[in-house]
Scaffold this motif. Structure first.
Motif, PDB file in Angstrom:
ATOM      1  N   ALA A  29      -4.643   1.212  -5.039  1.00  0.00           N
ATOM      2  CA  ALA A  29      -4.886   2.221  -6.073  1.00  0.00           C
ATOM      3  C   ALA A  29      -5.431   3.513  -5.462  1.00  0.00           C
ATOM      4  CB  ALA A  29      -5.861   1.672  -7.118  1.00  0.00           C
ATOM      5  N   LEU A  30      -6.351   3.391  -4.502  1.00  0.00           N
ATOM      6  CA  LEU A  30      -6.957   4.576  -3.880  1.00  0.00           C
ATOM      7  C   LEU A  30      -5.947   5.397  -3.088  1.00  0.00           C
ATOM      8  CD1 LEU A  30     -10.345   3.117  -2.598  1.00  0.00           C
ATOM      9  CD2 LEU A  30     -10.042   4.813  -4.407  1.00  0.00           C
ATOM     10  N   SER A  31      -4.927   4.740  -2.560  1.00  0.00           N
ATOM     11  CA  SER A  31      -3.917   5.443  -1.766  1.00  0.00           C
ATOM     12  C   SER A  31      -3.168   6.491  -2.583  1.00  0.00           C
ATOM     13  CB  SER A  31      -2.900   4.442  -1.193  1.00  0.00           C
ATOM     14  OG  SER A  31      -3.516   3.569  -0.274  1.00  0.00           O
ATOM     15  N   MET A  32      -3.210   6.353  -3.890  1.00  0.00           N
ATOM     16  CA  MET A  32      -2.510   7.287  -4.777  1.00  0.00           C
ATOM     17  C   MET A  32      -3.360   8.497  -5.134  1.00  0.00           C
ATOM     18  SD  MET A  32       0.415   5.798  -5.169  1.00  0.00           S
ATOM     19  CE  MET A  32       1.186   6.515  -6.617  1.00  0.00           C
ATOM     20  N   ASP A  33      -4.554   8.627  -4.510  1.00  0.00           N
ATOM     21  CA  ASP A  33      -5.467   9.750  -4.776  1.00  0.00           C
ATOM     22  C   ASP A  33      -5.796   9.886  -6.265  1.00  0.00           C
ATOM     23  OD1 ASP A  33      -5.298  10.311  -2.049  1.00  0.00           O
ATOM     24  OD2 ASP A  33      -3.610  11.672  -2.331  1.00  0.00           O
ATOM     25  N   PRO A  34      -6.263   8.815  -6.901  1.00  0.00           N
ATOM     26  CA  PRO A  34      -6.540   8.884  -8.341  1.00  0.00           C
ATOM     27  C   PRO A  34      -7.770   9.726  -8.639  1.00  0.00           C
ATOM     28  CG  PRO A  34      -7.381   6.840  -7.450  1.00  0.00           C
ATOM     29  CD  PRO A  34      -6.649   7.519  -6.328  1.00  0.00           C
ATOM     30  N   TYR A  35      -7.817  10.272  -9.862  1.00  0.00           N
ATOM     31  CA  TYR A  35      -9.051  10.956 -10.258  1.00  0.00           C
ATOM     32  C   TYR A  35      -9.876  10.111 -11.209  1.00  0.00           C
ATOM     33  CZ  TYR A  35      -5.268  13.043 -13.178  1.00  0.00           C
ATOM     34  OH  TYR A  35      -4.136  13.280 -13.935  1.00  0.00           O
ATOM     35  N   VAL A  36      -9.360   8.949 -11.572  1.00  0.00           N
ATOM     36  CA  VAL A  36     -10.171   8.009 -12.351  1.00  0.00           C
ATOM     37  C   VAL A  36      -9.716   6.595 -11.991  1.00  0.00           C
ATOM     38  CG1 VAL A  36      -8.600   8.195 -14.336  1.00  0.00           C
ATOM     39  CG2 VAL A  36     -10.908   7.338 -14.690  1.00  0.00           C
ATOM     40  N   MET A  37     -10.672   5.653 -11.951  1.00  0.00           N
ATOM     41  CA  MET A  37     -10.368   4.265 -11.586  1.00  0.00           C
ATOM     42  C   MET A  37     -10.869   3.329 -12.692  1.00  0.00           C
ATOM     43  SD  MET A  37      -9.072   3.787  -8.313  1.00  0.00           S
ATOM     44  CE  MET A  37      -9.820   2.355  -7.532  1.00  0.00           C
ATOM     45  N   PRO A  38      -9.978   2.827 -13.541  1.00  0.00           N
ATOM     46  CA  PRO A  38     -10.374   1.761 -14.462  1.00  0.00           C
ATOM     47  C   PRO A  38     -10.256   0.396 -13.765  1.00  0.00           C
ATOM     48  CG  PRO A  38      -8.573   3.133 -15.354  1.00  0.00           C
ATOM     49  CD  PRO A  38      -8.655   3.369 -13.883  1.00  0.00           C
ATOM     50  N   PHE A  39     -11.255  -0.446 -13.930  1.00  0.00           N
ATOM     51  CA  PHE A  39     -11.260  -1.802 -13.370  1.00  0.00           C
ATOM     52  C   PHE A  39     -11.309  -2.798 -14.513  1.00  0.00           C
ATOM     53  CE2 PHE A  39     -12.871   0.737  -9.903  1.00  0.00           C
ATOM     54  CZ  PHE A  39     -12.420   0.106  -8.741  1.00  0.00           C
ATOM     55  N   ASP A  40     -10.346  -3.719 -14.526  1.00  0.00           N
ATOM     56  CA  ASP A  40     -10.281  -4.707 -15.605  1.00  0.00           C
ATOM     57  C   ASP A  40     -10.793  -6.060 -15.110  1.00  0.00           C
ATOM     58  OD1 ASP A  40      -9.779  -6.075 -17.906  1.00  0.00           O
ATOM     59  OD2 ASP A  40      -7.610  -6.187 -17.638  1.00  0.00           O
ATOM     60  N   LEU A  68       0.810  -1.221   0.000  1.00  0.00           N
ATOM     61  CA  LEU A  68       0.000   0.000   0.000  1.00  0.00           C
ATOM     62  C   LEU A  68       0.841   1.267   0.000  1.00  0.00           C
ATOM     63  CD1 LEU A  68      -2.701  -1.024   2.642  1.00  0.00           C
ATOM     64  CD2 LEU A  68      -3.038  -0.841   0.176  1.00  0.00           C
ATOM     65  N   THR A  69       2.072   1.184   0.478  1.00  0.00           N
ATOM     66  CA  THR A  69       2.860   2.403   0.692  1.00  0.00           C
ATOM     67  C   THR A  69       3.972   2.629  -0.323  1.00  0.00           C
ATOM     68  OG1 THR A  69       4.300   1.226   2.249  1.00  0.00           O
ATOM     69  CG2 THR A  69       2.415   2.398   3.180  1.00  0.00           C
ATOM     70  N   ILE A  70       4.479   1.582  -0.961  1.00  0.00           N
ATOM     71  CA  ILE A  70       5.689   1.729  -1.769  1.00  0.00           C
ATOM     72  C   ILE A  70       5.540   2.752  -2.888  1.00  0.00           C
ATOM     73  CG2 ILE A  70       5.131  -0.308  -3.196  1.00  0.00           C
ATOM     74  CD1 ILE A  70       8.189  -0.827  -3.333  1.00  0.00           C
ATOM     75  N   ALA A  71       4.427   2.720  -3.611  1.00  0.00           N
ATOM     76  CA  ALA A  71       4.252   3.661  -4.722  1.00  0.00           C
ATOM     77  C   ALA A  71       4.015   5.081  -4.213  1.00  0.00           C
ATOM     78  CB  ALA A  71       3.088   3.218  -5.614  1.00  0.00           C
ATOM     79  N   GLN A  72       3.328   5.205  -3.073  1.00  0.00           N
ATOM     80  CA  GLN A  72       3.128   6.543  -2.509  1.00  0.00           C
ATOM     81  C   GLN A  72       4.470   7.216  -2.218  1.00  0.00           C
ATOM     82  OE1 GLN A  72      -0.006   7.165   0.540  1.00  0.00           O
ATOM     83  NE2 GLN A  72      -0.115   4.929   0.595  1.00  0.00           N
ATOM     84  N   VAL A  73       5.401   6.446  -1.659  1.00  0.00           N
ATOM     85  CA  VAL A  73       6.716   6.984  -1.298  1.00  0.00           C
ATOM     86  C   VAL A  73       7.542   7.258  -2.548  1.00  0.00           C
ATOM     87  CG1 VAL A  73       8.899   6.475  -0.133  1.00  0.00           C
ATOM     88  CG2 VAL A  73       6.724   5.884   0.974  1.00  0.00           C
ATOM     89  N   LYS A  74       7.589   6.279  -3.467  1.00  0.00           N
ATOM     90  CA  LYS A  74       8.489   6.389  -4.618  1.00  0.00           C
ATOM     91  C   LYS A  74       7.956   7.316  -5.709  1.00  0.00           C
ATOM     92  CE  LYS A  74      10.919   1.972  -4.115  1.00  0.00           C
ATOM     93  NZ  LYS A  74      12.223   2.610  -3.893  1.00  0.00           N
ATOM     94  N   VAL A  75       6.629   7.342  -5.892  1.00  0.00           N
ATOM     95  CA  VAL A  75       6.051   8.130  -6.989  1.00  0.00           C
ATOM     96  C   VAL A  75       5.540   9.489  -6.512  1.00  0.00           C
ATOM     97  CG1 VAL A  75       4.316   8.170  -8.825  1.00  0.00           C
ATOM     98  CG2 VAL A  75       5.444   6.016  -8.228  1.00  0.00           C
ATOM     99  N   LEU A  76       4.829   9.494  -5.378  1.00  0.00           N
ATOM    100  CA  LEU A  76       4.249  10.747  -4.889  1.00  0.00           C
ATOM    101  C   LEU A  76       5.175  11.503  -3.945  1.00  0.00           C
ATOM    102  CD1 LEU A  76       0.528   9.693  -4.202  1.00  0.00           C
ATOM    103  CD2 LEU A  76       1.535  10.611  -6.295  1.00  0.00           C
ATOM    104  N   GLY A  77       6.240  10.832  -3.482  1.00  0.00           N
ATOM    105  CA  GLY A  77       7.186  11.510  -2.599  1.00  0.00           C
ATOM    106  C   GLY A  77       6.709  11.694  -1.175  1.00  0.00           C
ATOM    107  N   ARG A  78       5.729  10.890  -0.748  1.00  0.00           N
ATOM    108  CA  ARG A  78       5.247  10.984   0.628  1.00  0.00           C
ATOM    109  C   ARG A  78       6.250  10.345   1.590  1.00  0.00           C
ATOM    110  NH1 ARG A  78      -1.026   9.347  -0.736  1.00  0.00           N
ATOM    111  NH2 ARG A  78      -1.664  11.429  -1.365  1.00  0.00           N
ATOM    112  N   SER A  79       6.213  10.804   2.831  1.00  0.00           N
ATOM    113  CA  SER A  79       7.037  10.153   3.844  1.00  0.00           C
ATOM    114  C   SER A  79       6.453   8.775   4.135  1.00  0.00           C
ATOM    115  CB  SER A  79       7.053  10.986   5.127  1.00  0.00           C
ATOM    116  OG  SER A  79       5.769  10.939   5.753  1.00  0.00           O
TER     117      SER A  79
END
Length: 251
Positions: free
Chosen positions: A156-167, A104-115
């Motif tokens: 996916a929601l943790s990244m604060d998306p503005y659109v959610m595609p579901f496959d 849940l956290t890895i992309a937030q830290v690496k992509v969004l720069g969150r602590s």
């Protein structure tokens, strides 16, 4: 519809795999807060269509815009764009060597720069939404298929998306698992999340969608209409759509 009101604009998009055309001059406009179900037979290009929205599937012709950004412009920063497009795959794509919390956290830290602390608070808050807080320290292999699928949604929601595609989130054979995932998606729809959902679950389409797109083999969009029109005005549907619905709705 003005460009600024559109969350997703797909314009005259065509795609080929070698000599085989899989999307044929597709045009779709999705406004903020729309929940659009994409249905059709296997091999019709449904999953390909929604994967073009974040550039996972490149296109050879046409234009795609997400929240005003042109996806297929070579100058577009695709990693940055994808951080706001919360794609949830049929097969979850969780990192097996990371715990649920770490997933849940890895992309937030690496992509969004969150602590790390900020990312953990956000991730666990989203995990609580799907009722899985008690599993936060487990690894994906220790979870059931339904639980893994539900973890993919808060990730996916943790990244604060503005659109959610579901496959094809509802393709699982386990009805309880399907029900759990649908409940989460229904909640998102009620909150105004823009969603593009590839599914055979016509019950979900009837309950949550405000639009239905029917795409046939070869990537031809045959229907793009309101849910009420799609299910309630069968005489206006294309023969191929009627045939598809007669088989789907009889089960």
């Amino acid at each position: 519809m003005a460009d600024q009101e559109m969350m997703i604009a797909i314009r005259n998009v065509s795609k080929w795999y070698g000599p085989v055309q899989v999307l044929h001059d597709c045009s779709v406009q999705i406004a903020k807060g729309d929940v659009v179900v994409v249905c059709g037979p296997s091999g019709s290009g449904k999953s390909t269509l929604i994967k073009t929205v974040n550039g996972l599937e490149p296109i050879q012709k046409g234009e795609i815009f997400v929240n005003g950004t042109q996806v297929n412009d070579p100058k577009t920063n695709l990693p940055q764009l994808r951080s706001h497009v919360g794609m949830v795959f049929q097969h979850f794509e969780l990192f097996p060597h990371l715990s649920v919390t770490e997933n849940l956290t890895i992309a937030q830290v690496k992509v969004l720069g969150r602590s790390a602390d900020e990312a953990k608070v956000r991730g666990l808050k989203m995990l609580d939404r799907v009722g899985l807080t008690g599993h936060k320290d487990k690894y994906p292999g220790q979870l059931s298929g339904g639980q893994q699928q539900r973890v993919a949604i808060p990730r996916a929601l943790s990244m604060d998306p503005y659109v959610m595609p579901f496959d094809e989130q509802t393709a699982a054979p386990d009805p309880e698992m399907v029900g759990e995932v649908l409940d989460v998606m229904v909640g998102l729809a009620k909150e105004g999340m823009t969603m593009m959902v590839v599914t055979h679950e016509m019950g979900f389409a009837r309950k949550v969608a405000n639009r239905v797109i029917f795409i046939d083999v070869g990537g031809h969009i045959l229907e793009d209409c309101s849910k009420d029109e799609f299910f309630g005005n069968m005489e206006a549907r294309q023969p191929r759509t009627k045939d598809f619905l007669s088989k789907i709705l009889s089960h």
